[in-house]
Design a protein around this motif. Structure first.
Motif, PDB file in Angstrom:
ATOM      1  N   THR A 275       0.810  -1.223   0.000  1.00 34.86           N
ATOM      2  CA  THR A 275       0.000   0.000   0.000  1.00 34.86           C
ATOM      3  C   THR A 275       0.836   1.262   0.000  1.00 34.86           C
ATOM      4  OG1 THR A 275      -1.716  -1.203   1.237  1.00 34.86           O
ATOM      5  CG2 THR A 275      -1.894   1.195   1.151  1.00 34.86           C
ATOM      6  N   PHE A 276       1.937   1.284   0.766  1.00 35.34           N
ATOM      7  CA  PHE A 276       2.712   2.511   0.927  1.00 35.34           C
ATOM      8  C   PHE A 276       4.021   2.513   0.128  1.00 35.34           C
ATOM      9  CE2 PHE A 276       0.153   2.202   4.850  1.00 35.34           C
ATOM     10  CZ  PHE A 276      -0.513   3.420   4.781  1.00 35.34           C
ATOM     11  N   ILE A 277       4.749   1.394   0.148  1.00 32.42           N
ATOM     12  CA  ILE A 277       6.059   1.375  -0.514  1.00 32.42           C
ATOM     13  C   ILE A 277       5.921   1.166  -2.031  1.00 32.42           C
ATOM     14  CG2 ILE A 277       8.286   0.188  -0.644  1.00 32.42           C
ATOM     15  CD1 ILE A 277       8.037  -0.484   2.282  1.00 32.42           C
ATOM     16  N   LYS A 278       4.965   0.351  -2.469  1.00 29.52           N
ATOM     17  CA  LYS A 278       4.793   0.064  -3.897  1.00 29.52           C
ATOM     18  C   LYS A 278       4.561   1.323  -4.732  1.00 29.52           C
ATOM     19  CE  LYS A 278       2.156  -2.919  -7.024  1.00 29.52           C
ATOM     20  NZ  LYS A 278       1.102  -3.974  -7.101  1.00 29.52           N
ATOM     21  N   PRO A 279       3.648   2.240  -4.336  1.00 27.40           N
ATOM     22  CA  PRO A 279       3.492   3.481  -5.124  1.00 27.40           C
ATOM     23  C   PRO A 279       4.770   4.306  -5.206  1.00 27.40           C
ATOM     24  CG  PRO A 279       1.638   3.190  -3.628  1.00 27.40           C
ATOM     25  CD  PRO A 279       2.666   2.168  -3.243  1.00 27.40           C
ATOM     26  N   VAL A 280       5.567   4.284  -4.121  1.00 25.81           N
ATOM     27  CA  VAL A 280       6.843   5.008  -4.130  1.00 25.81           C
ATOM     28  C   VAL A 280       7.795   4.380  -5.140  1.00 25.81           C
ATOM     29  CG1 VAL A 280       8.853   5.646  -2.751  1.00 25.81           C
ATOM     30  CG2 VAL A 280       6.578   5.731  -1.734  1.00 25.81           C
ATOM     31  N   ILE A 281       7.819   3.039  -5.192  1.00 23.22           N
ATOM     32  CA  ILE A 281       8.670   2.333  -6.149  1.00 23.22           C
ATOM     33  C   ILE A 281       8.269   2.708  -7.578  1.00 23.22           C
ATOM     34  CG2 ILE A 281       9.236   0.058  -7.096  1.00 23.22           C
ATOM     35  CD1 ILE A 281       9.046  -1.057  -4.264  1.00 23.22           C
ATOM     36  N   ILE A 282       6.957   2.695  -7.864  1.00 21.57           N
ATOM     37  CA  ILE A 282       6.466   3.041  -9.201  1.00 21.57           C
ATOM     38  C   ILE A 282       6.848   4.471  -9.561  1.00 21.57           C
ATOM     39  CG2 ILE A 282       4.395   3.373 -10.608  1.00 21.57           C
ATOM     40  CD1 ILE A 282       3.086   1.117  -9.040  1.00 21.57           C
ATOM     41  N   LYS A 283       6.713   5.390  -8.586  1.00 17.34           N
ATOM     42  CA  LYS A 283       7.046   6.794  -8.832  1.00 17.34           C
ATOM     43  C   LYS A 283       8.536   6.973  -9.096  1.00 17.34           C
ATOM     44  CE  LYS A 283       6.496  11.431  -6.890  1.00 17.34           C
ATOM     45  NZ  LYS A 283       6.029  12.239  -5.735  1.00 17.34           N
ATOM     46  N   VAL A 284       9.371   6.289  -8.311  1.00 18.19           N
ATOM     47  CA  VAL A 284      10.827   6.387  -8.504  1.00 18.19           C
ATOM     48  C   VAL A 284      11.226   5.839  -9.865  1.00 18.19           C
ATOM     49  CG1 VAL A 284      13.046   5.495  -7.697  1.00 18.19           C
ATOM     50  CG2 VAL A 284      11.380   6.349  -6.042  1.00 18.19           C
ATOM     51  N   ILE A 285      10.652   4.689 -10.235  1.00 17.26           N
ATOM     52  CA  ILE A 285      10.964   4.081 -11.535  1.00 17.26           C
ATOM     53  C   ILE A 285      10.516   5.003 -12.669  1.00 17.26           C
ATOM     54  CG2 ILE A 285      10.346   2.193 -13.108  1.00 17.26           C
ATOM     55  CD1 ILE A 285      10.274   0.360 -10.667  1.00 17.26           C
ATOM     56  N   LYS A 286       9.320   5.555 -12.533  1.00 18.48           N
ATOM     57  CA  LYS A 286       8.749   6.389 -13.595  1.00 18.48           C
ATOM     58  C   LYS A 286       9.490   7.710 -13.749  1.00 18.48           C
ATOM     59  CE  LYS A 286       4.490   8.847 -14.831  1.00 18.48           C
ATOM     60  NZ  LYS A 286       3.086   9.143 -14.434  1.00 18.48           N
ATOM     61  N   GLU A 287       9.717   8.409 -12.633  1.00 23.25           N
ATOM     62  CA  GLU A 287      10.225   9.779 -12.709  1.00 23.25           C
ATOM     63  C   GLU A 287      11.750   9.873 -12.597  1.00 23.25           C
ATOM     64  OE1 GLU A 287       8.171  12.078  -9.812  1.00 23.25           O
ATOM     65  OE2 GLU A 287       6.177  11.677 -10.652  1.00 23.25           O
ATOM     66  N   ASP A 288      12.351   9.042 -11.762  1.00 23.52           N
ATOM     67  CA  ASP A 288      13.790   9.177 -11.509  1.00 23.52           C
ATOM     68  C   ASP A 288      14.641   8.281 -12.410  1.00 23.52           C
ATOM     69  OD1 ASP A 288      13.134  10.975  -9.533  1.00 23.52           O
ATOM     70  OD2 ASP A 288      13.147   9.474  -7.935  1.00 23.52           O
ATOM     71  N   LEU A 289      14.230   7.007 -12.564  1.00 22.34           N
ATOM     72  CA  LEU A 289      15.043   6.076 -13.353  1.00 22.34           C
ATOM     73  C   LEU A 289      14.752   6.175 -14.845  1.00 22.34           C
ATOM     74  CD1 LEU A 289      14.993   2.883 -11.079  1.00 22.34           C
ATOM     75  CD2 LEU A 289      16.738   4.671 -11.219  1.00 22.34           C
ATOM     76  N   LEU A 290      13.459   6.132 -15.221  1.00 21.84           N
ATOM     77  CA  LEU A 290      13.094   6.128 -16.636  1.00 21.84           C
ATOM     78  C   LEU A 290      12.875   7.534 -17.202  1.00 21.84           C
ATOM     79  CD1 LEU A 290      10.578   3.115 -16.632  1.00 21.84           C
ATOM     80  CD2 LEU A 290      13.024   3.099 -17.151  1.00 21.84           C
ATOM     81  N   LYS A 291      12.743   8.531 -16.305  1.00 21.95           N
ATOM     82  CA  LYS A 291      12.483   9.914 -16.737  1.00 21.95           C
ATOM     83  C   LYS A 291      11.255   9.980 -17.650  1.00 21.95           C
ATOM     84  CE  LYS A 291      16.460  11.076 -14.839  1.00 21.95           C
ATOM     85  NZ  LYS A 291      16.538  11.819 -13.569  1.00 21.95           N
ATOM     86  N   SER A 292      10.232   9.197 -17.323  1.00 19.14           N
ATOM     87  CA  SER A 292       9.042   9.112 -18.167  1.00 19.14           C
ATOM     88  C   SER A 292       8.147  10.315 -17.956  1.00 19.14           C
ATOM     89  CB  SER A 292       8.273   7.824 -17.849  1.00 19.14           C
ATOM     90  OG  SER A 292       7.100   7.744 -18.622  1.00 19.14           O
ATOM     91  N   THR A 293       7.539  10.782 -19.066  1.00 16.54           N
ATOM     92  CA  THR A 293       6.628  11.925 -19.003  1.00 16.54           C
ATOM     93  C   THR A 293       5.194  11.537 -19.337  1.00 16.54           C
ATOM     94  OG1 THR A 293       7.167  12.469 -21.306  1.00 16.54           O
ATOM     95  CG2 THR A 293       8.445  13.566 -19.584  1.00 16.54           C
ATOM     96  N   ILE A 294       4.876  10.242 -19.326  1.00 13.36           N
ATOM     97  CA  ILE A 294       3.520   9.810 -19.655  1.00 13.36           C
ATOM     98  C   ILE A 294       2.549  10.317 -18.603  1.00 13.36           C
ATOM     99  CG2 ILE A 294       4.236   7.758 -20.911  1.00 13.36           C
ATOM    100  CD1 ILE A 294       3.489   6.134 -18.408  1.00 13.36           C
ATOM    101  N   GLU A 295       1.315  10.592 -19.048  1.00 13.21           N
ATOM    102  CA  GLU A 295       0.325  11.176 -18.166  1.00 13.21           C
ATOM    103  C   GLU A 295      -0.727  10.170 -17.711  1.00 13.21           C
ATOM    104  OE1 GLU A 295      -1.306  14.452 -20.263  1.00 13.21           O
ATOM    105  OE2 GLU A 295       0.562  15.601 -20.294  1.00 13.21           O
ATOM    106  N   ILE A 296      -0.599   8.917 -18.091  1.00 14.72           N
ATOM    107  CA  ILE A 296      -1.581   7.912 -17.699  1.00 14.72           C
ATOM    108  C   ILE A 296      -1.523   7.695 -16.180  1.00 14.72           C
ATOM    109  CG2 ILE A 296       0.003   5.994 -18.150  1.00 14.72           C
ATOM    110  CD1 ILE A 296      -2.459   4.358 -19.038  1.00 14.72           C
ATOM    111  N   ASN A 297      -2.686   7.668 -15.573  1.00 18.40           N
ATOM    112  CA  ASN A 297      -2.792   7.571 -14.111  1.00 18.40           C
ATOM    113  C   ASN A 297      -2.460   6.169 -13.627  1.00 18.40           C
ATOM    114  OD1 ASN A 297      -4.426   7.194 -11.456  1.00 18.40           O
ATOM    115  ND2 ASN A 297      -4.311   9.405 -11.756  1.00 18.40           N
ATOM    116  N   GLU A 298      -1.841   6.087 -12.420  1.00 14.06           N
ATOM    117  CA  GLU A 298      -1.478   4.780 -11.854  1.00 14.06           C
ATOM    118  C   GLU A 298      -2.712   3.928 -11.577  1.00 14.06           C
ATOM    119  OE1 GLU A 298      -0.140   7.584 -10.935  1.00 14.06           O
ATOM    120  OE2 GLU A 298       2.021   7.359 -11.282  1.00 14.06           O
TER     121      GLU A 298
END
Length: 347
Positions: A275-298
């Protein structure tokens, strides 16, 4: 202007597509999954091509990496897990059901259910049904292995031909090259986020469960792998693993161990990690590692995985988000096109 030549070419193209579909229909699912996995690892492939200075070596490396991350655990789980299932005898099943019956005696509704649903006659029926299910699962498992091999073959081919393959897709799409490139980029970016998020969270939650199982003397690697794949099933995934393990521990070890396993699975993994750590992992992967700019909601990705797995099974976790992201992308193109057409009519 539509000419006879263009009509003839279009008809021949449609007929060739129909012929190809009739031939490649059995391989269509494997081809689509391999294509989406290629899109998910596209940026990694580009970096490897630059590093190895060889498209062939890059394709071999990514294929081996896919085997190691995705397919090797499935094979290990299937082969080792069958051995443990074979050790389950009627006496063990009776011990577990006896514990459940004792536990439910003080709960009115569950007491009636346990007396009827866990009677000796019903248990015998369950065992007989499970035998038939195991036979069906075995045949389905062979089909899944065949699909895995085909996915690997097509994945290698798509990675080897890479850019030329995506250029072909862009050329076939009935929109401008810029819009087709944008659509492919949106689908590819979504698949990249989904793929890496699934892999990382499954390994993370499987590791948490496996460490705890090893502490109590179970095969932590096997149960960790099983839990990792089960966690891919939204909402109820982890419970499919920890509930049977808890019941087994209650009947064959002690109540304190069973309570600890249940509590750890619910609090540490289901609540804190999922519930708490998984969304953080997705956010880190999306924004920090992959530098993704997609707007599709989680949340959209979450429900697309549920819908995909309910329709296509295991491969639905890849197909669901891909179809959803493509639908969103083509909808944007349609709205933009319709807006321009209306503007022309007004002027």
């Amino acid at each position: 202007m539509i000419t006879n030549k263009s009509i003839t070419i279009t008809i021949l193209f449609v007929l060739s597509l129909m012929g190809a579909y009739s031939i490649y229909k059995p391989f269509l699912l494997s081809i689509v999954v391999a294509m989406l996995l290629t899109m998910a690892t596209y940026n990694l492939t580009k970096k490897l091509i630059k590093y190895f200075n060889s498209r062939k070596l890059s394709a071999i490396f990514t294929s081996l990496l896919l085997i190691l991350i995705l397919f090797a655990p499935i094979v290990y789980m299937a082969t080792t897990g069958v051995g443990y299932i074979a050790k389950l005898d009627v006496e063990t099943i009776n011990e577990v059901t006896s514990v459940v019956q004792t536990f439910t005696q003080k709960i009115p509704y569950l007491k009636e259910w346990s007396q009827i649903g866990l009677s000796d006659e019903r248990i015998a029926g369950y065992i007989q049904e499970s035998t038939s299910y195991m036979t069906t699962a075995g045949s389905a498992g062979l089909g899944f292995v065949k699909n895995m091999i085909l996915v690997l073959i097509f994945y290698f081919i798509f990675n080897f031909y890479g850019e030329g393959f995506f250029d072909l897709i862009r050329a076939l799409m009935p929109v401008s090259r810029m819009k087709s490139a944008k659509m492919i980029h949106e689908v590819s970016s979504t698949m990249e986020v989904v793929f890496y998020s699934i892999i990382v969270t499954a390994i993370f939650e499987g590791f948490l469960f496996g460490i705890m199982m090893s502490y109590f003397g179970f095969n932590g690697l096997l149960l960790g792998v099983i839990y990792g794949f089960a966690s891919l099933i939204p909402v109820i995934g982890g419970a499919v693993v920890w509930i049977p393990v808890t019941l087994y521990s209650w009947s064959n070890m002690d109540a304190n161990t069973a309570i600890f396993i249940a509590g750890y699975s619910i609090v540490v993994i289901s609540i804190i990690a999922d519930t708490f750590i998984k969304p953080v992992i997705i956010k880190v992967i999306k924004e920090d590692l992959l530098k993704s700019t997609i707007e599709i909601n989680e949340i959209v990705i979450f429900f697309s995985i549920i819908a995909g797995m309910s329709t296509y099974g295991f491969w639905g976790m890849i197909l669901g988000p891909a179809i959803t992201s493509f639908l969103i992308a083509i909808t944007k193109v349609y709205i933009d096109y319709n807006h321009k057409e209306q503007s022309k009519l007004i002027t």
